[in-house]
Motif scaffolding. Sequence first.
Motif, PDB file in Angstrom:
ATOM      1  N   GLY A  93       4.836 -11.481  17.274  1.00 23.97           N
ATOM      2  CA  GLY A  93       5.400 -10.849  16.101  1.00 23.97           C
ATOM      3  C   GLY A  93       4.316 -10.488  15.099  1.00 23.97           C
ATOM      4  N   ASP A  94       4.730  -9.928  13.960  1.00 26.11           N
ATOM      5  CA  ASP A  94       3.736  -9.403  13.015  1.00 26.11           C
ATOM      6  C   ASP A  94       3.008 -10.495  12.231  1.00 26.11           C
ATOM      7  OD1 ASP A  94       6.259  -9.718  11.882  1.00 26.11           O
ATOM      8  OD2 ASP A  94       6.453  -7.584  11.456  1.00 26.11           O
ATOM      9  N   GLY A  95       3.667 -11.604  11.931  1.00 21.83           N
ATOM     10  CA  GLY A  95       2.943 -12.680  11.269  1.00 21.83           C
ATOM     11  C   GLY A  95       1.909 -13.265  12.208  1.00 21.83           C
ATOM     12  N   ASP A  96       2.316 -13.478  13.439  1.00 20.98           N
ATOM     13  CA  ASP A  96       1.441 -14.082  14.457  1.00 20.98           C
ATOM     14  C   ASP A  96       0.261 -13.167  14.782  1.00 20.98           C
ATOM     15  OD1 ASP A  96       1.505 -16.372  16.672  1.00 20.98           O
ATOM     16  OD2 ASP A  96       1.005 -14.507  17.704  1.00 20.98           O
ATOM     17  N   LEU A  97       0.548 -11.900  15.042  1.00 22.18           N
ATOM     18  CA  LEU A  97      -0.501 -10.994  15.535  1.00 22.18           C
ATOM     19  C   LEU A  97      -1.292 -10.326  14.418  1.00 22.18           C
ATOM     20  CD1 LEU A  97      -0.446  -8.557  18.486  1.00 22.18           C
ATOM     21  CD2 LEU A  97      -0.913  -7.608  16.222  1.00 22.18           C
ATOM     22  N   ALA A  98      -0.596  -9.865  13.366  1.00 25.61           N
ATOM     23  CA  ALA A  98      -1.278  -9.019  12.372  1.00 25.61           C
ATOM     24  C   ALA A  98      -1.846  -9.810  11.205  1.00 25.61           C
ATOM     25  CB  ALA A  98      -0.301  -7.956  11.850  1.00 25.61           C
ATOM     26  N   ILE A 118       2.491  -7.022  23.852  1.00 25.71           N
ATOM     27  CA  ILE A 118       3.740  -6.492  23.304  1.00 25.71           C
ATOM     28  C   ILE A 118       3.859  -7.040  21.888  1.00 25.71           C
ATOM     29  CG2 ILE A 118       6.250  -6.352  23.577  1.00 25.71           C
ATOM     30  CD1 ILE A 118       4.744  -5.108  25.953  1.00 25.71           C
ATOM     31  N   PHE A 119       3.879  -6.128  20.929  1.00 22.03           N
ATOM     32  CA  PHE A 119       3.841  -6.494  19.505  1.00 22.03           C
ATOM     33  C   PHE A 119       5.164  -6.111  18.846  1.00 22.03           C
ATOM     34  CE2 PHE A 119       2.380  -4.791  15.184  1.00 22.03           C
ATOM     35  CZ  PHE A 119       2.564  -6.004  14.542  1.00 22.03           C
ATOM     36  N   ILE A 120       5.897  -7.096  18.360  1.00 26.12           N
ATOM     37  CA  ILE A 120       7.185  -6.841  17.714  1.00 26.12           C
ATOM     38  C   ILE A 120       6.960  -6.752  16.200  1.00 26.12           C
ATOM     39  CG2 ILE A 120       9.557  -7.636  17.406  1.00 26.12           C
ATOM     40  CD1 ILE A 120       8.816  -7.003  20.341  1.00 26.12           C
ATOM     41  N   ASN A 121       7.197  -5.562  15.654  1.00 30.78           N
ATOM     42  CA  ASN A 121       7.002  -5.335  14.219  1.00 30.78           C
ATOM     43  C   ASN A 121       8.362  -5.221  13.531  1.00 30.78           C
ATOM     44  OD1 ASN A 121       6.465  -4.433  11.651  1.00 30.78           O
ATOM     45  ND2 ASN A 121       5.300  -2.619  12.268  1.00 30.78           N
ATOM     46  N   ASN A 122       8.753  -6.280  12.822  1.00 38.46           N
ATOM     47  CA  ASN A 122       9.989  -6.211  12.035  1.00 38.46           C
ATOM     48  C   ASN A 122       9.701  -6.434  10.553  1.00 38.46           C
ATOM     49  OD1 ASN A 122       9.647  -8.955  11.827  1.00 38.46           O
ATOM     50  ND2 ASN A 122      11.231  -9.489  13.302  1.00 38.46           N
ATOM     51  N   THR A 123       8.448  -6.340  10.180  1.00 33.41           N
ATOM     52  CA  THR A 123       7.961  -6.293   8.785  1.00 33.41           C
ATOM     53  C   THR A 123       8.082  -7.604   8.006  1.00 33.41           C
ATOM     54  OG1 THR A 123       9.969  -5.498   7.635  1.00 33.41           O
ATOM     55  CG2 THR A 123       8.538  -3.806   8.629  1.00 33.41           C
ATOM     56  N   VAL A 124       8.483  -8.674   8.671  1.00 35.67           N
ATOM     57  CA  VAL A 124       8.574  -9.967   7.960  1.00 35.67           C
ATOM     58  C   VAL A 124       8.200 -11.115   8.903  1.00 35.67           C
ATOM     59  CG1 VAL A 124      10.344  -9.386   6.243  1.00 35.67           C
ATOM     60  CG2 VAL A 124      11.034 -10.129   8.534  1.00 35.67           C
ATOM     61  N   MET A 132       6.680 -12.305   3.254  1.00 33.64           N
ATOM     62  CA  MET A 132       5.971 -11.043   3.407  1.00 33.64           C
ATOM     63  C   MET A 132       4.965 -11.153   4.553  1.00 33.64           C
ATOM     64  SD  MET A 132       3.649  -8.976   0.675  1.00 33.64           S
ATOM     65  CE  MET A 132       2.124  -9.633   1.298  1.00 33.64           C
ATOM     66  N   ALA A 133       4.924 -10.132   5.390  1.00 35.46           N
ATOM     67  CA  ALA A 133       3.955 -10.057   6.493  1.00 35.46           C
ATOM     68  C   ALA A 133       2.962  -8.939   6.175  1.00 35.46           C
ATOM     69  CB  ALA A 133       4.687  -9.764   7.798  1.00 35.46           C
ATOM     70  N   PRO A 134       1.886  -8.819   6.946  1.00 32.04           N
ATOM     71  CA  PRO A 134       0.959  -7.699   6.710  1.00 32.04           C
ATOM     72  C   PRO A 134       1.641  -6.345   6.868  1.00 32.04           C
ATOM     73  CG  PRO A 134      -0.054  -9.347   8.127  1.00 32.04           C
ATOM     74  CD  PRO A 134       1.381  -9.739   7.979  1.00 32.04           C
ATOM     75  N   TYR A 156      -1.526  -2.793   1.365  1.00 30.59           N
ATOM     76  CA  TYR A 156      -0.655  -1.853   2.072  1.00 30.59           C
ATOM     77  C   TYR A 156      -0.218  -2.412   3.430  1.00 30.59           C
ATOM     78  CZ  TYR A 156      -2.307   1.457  -1.406  1.00 30.59           C
ATOM     79  OH  TYR A 156      -2.590   2.084  -2.588  1.00 30.59           O
ATOM     80  N   PRO A 157       0.886  -1.897   3.978  1.00 32.68           N
ATOM     81  CA  PRO A 157       1.292  -2.302   5.329  1.00 32.68           C
ATOM     82  C   PRO A 157       0.197  -1.954   6.342  1.00 32.68           C
ATOM     83  CG  PRO A 157       2.912  -0.795   4.336  1.00 32.68           C
ATOM     84  CD  PRO A 157       1.783  -0.913   3.382  1.00 32.68           C
ATOM     85  N   ILE A 158      -0.152  -2.910   7.179  1.00 28.24           N
ATOM     86  CA  ILE A 158      -1.182  -2.673   8.197  1.00 28.24           C
ATOM     87  C   ILE A 158      -0.562  -1.939   9.379  1.00 28.24           C
ATOM     88  CG2 ILE A 158      -2.631  -3.797   9.931  1.00 28.24           C
ATOM     89  CD1 ILE A 158      -3.438  -5.820   7.963  1.00 28.24           C
ATOM     90  N   LYS A 159      -1.207  -0.858   9.760  1.00 27.05           N
ATOM     91  CA  LYS A 159      -0.743  -0.078  10.907  1.00 27.05           C
ATOM     92  C   LYS A 159      -1.552  -0.507  12.122  1.00 27.05           C
ATOM     93  CE  LYS A 159       0.652   3.658   7.878  1.00 27.05           C
ATOM     94  NZ  LYS A 159       0.743   5.094   7.641  1.00 27.05           N
ATOM     95  N   MET A 160      -1.032  -1.484  12.835  1.00 26.30           N
ATOM     96  CA  MET A 160      -1.794  -2.100  13.916  1.00 26.30           C
ATOM     97  C   MET A 160      -2.116  -1.096  15.024  1.00 26.30           C
ATOM     98  SD  MET A 160      -2.663  -5.128  13.142  1.00 26.30           S
ATOM     99  CE  MET A 160      -3.540  -5.214  14.705  1.00 26.30           C
ATOM    100  N   ALA A 161      -1.127  -0.292  15.409  1.00 31.18           N
ATOM    101  CA  ALA A 161      -1.375   0.630  16.529  1.00 31.18           C
ATOM    102  C   ALA A 161      -2.506   1.603  16.182  1.00 31.18           C
ATOM    103  CB  ALA A 161      -0.093   1.378  16.886  1.00 31.18           C
ATOM    104  N   GLU A 162      -2.484   2.160  14.964  1.00 30.81           N
ATOM    105  CA  GLU A 162      -3.521   3.110  14.570  1.00 30.81           C
ATOM    106  C   GLU A 162      -4.880   2.415  14.510  1.00 30.81           C
ATOM    107  OE1 GLU A 162      -0.516   3.004  13.388  1.00 30.81           O
ATOM    108  OE2 GLU A 162       0.240   5.034  13.058  1.00 30.81           O
ATOM    109  N   MET A 163      -4.874   1.192  13.994  1.00 28.29           N
ATOM    110  CA  MET A 163      -6.126   0.457  13.847  1.00 28.29           C
ATOM    111  C   MET A 163      -6.752   0.192  15.217  1.00 28.29           C
ATOM    112  SD  MET A 163      -6.629  -2.798  11.401  1.00 28.29           S
ATOM    113  CE  MET A 163      -6.465  -4.192  12.453  1.00 28.29           C
TER     114      MET A 163
END
Length: 253
Positions: A93-98, A118-124, A132-134, A156-163
Amino acid sequence: MNKVFSKPTALNNAIMHYCPGCGHGVAHRLVAEALDHYGITGRTVGVAPVGCAVLMYDYFNCDILESPHGRAPAIATGMKRSRPDLVIFTYQGDGDLASIGLSEVVHCANRGENVTIIFINNTVYGMTGGQMAPTTLLGQQTTTSPNGRNSKVQGYPIKMAEMLAALEGPSFVARMALDTPANIVKARKMVFKSFEMQIREMGFSFLELLATCPTNWGMSPVESINYLQDELVPVFPLGVLKERETRSLSEKS
Ligand code: SF4
């Protein structure tokens, strides 16, 4: 039974603990369908995160190793290097990965490790109560940003895929959404692709899936799907960001 209604064999019969309307159940099914499709369940090892998917070892018929918080890509690296015959994926998830695991995924991607993420982005942060998550959107209210995320204070929200797509190492980077049936069919194709790349020894694959968290968003399942479409997708555009067709022999050695 029609394949649409039958359960993939890579999933067992355990009742999932996820909340009604949560995206994890759909994501699990897509991963399981990919394992079935390639006939790789017996030689696949998943790496579970800390987060709502921490119990995923209860649901899959493949081996699952539990990871310290955020360290799944490092564990995946070790397993794949020592047993290249195995198919290794992390599910985070986003806390774990980002957040906690940001350095692990960046360096794993930069090394071009032949693993699937596989990255699950649900913003929290889901499991711990919606902090709040990245990836939290600007203005989005969470338990730790009750007035809404403010770029001047929380960035700002981190855009992991773009990064990650900007790095040399990755071979496949995409972002899909688990909202409509049409988008879930597209996401399924990309889940398959992210495993196919590893099977073909093409190197690092990263698939971000935008998912709902009705519980921590304080919404009904239907409202959360609308929120995903109206608020998440404009910030996290869908599509394939990077896809290599070939990998040179020198890169494989
Ligand atoms: S808290 Fe959110 S992410 Fe976690 S199981 Fe419930 S809906 Fe899913």
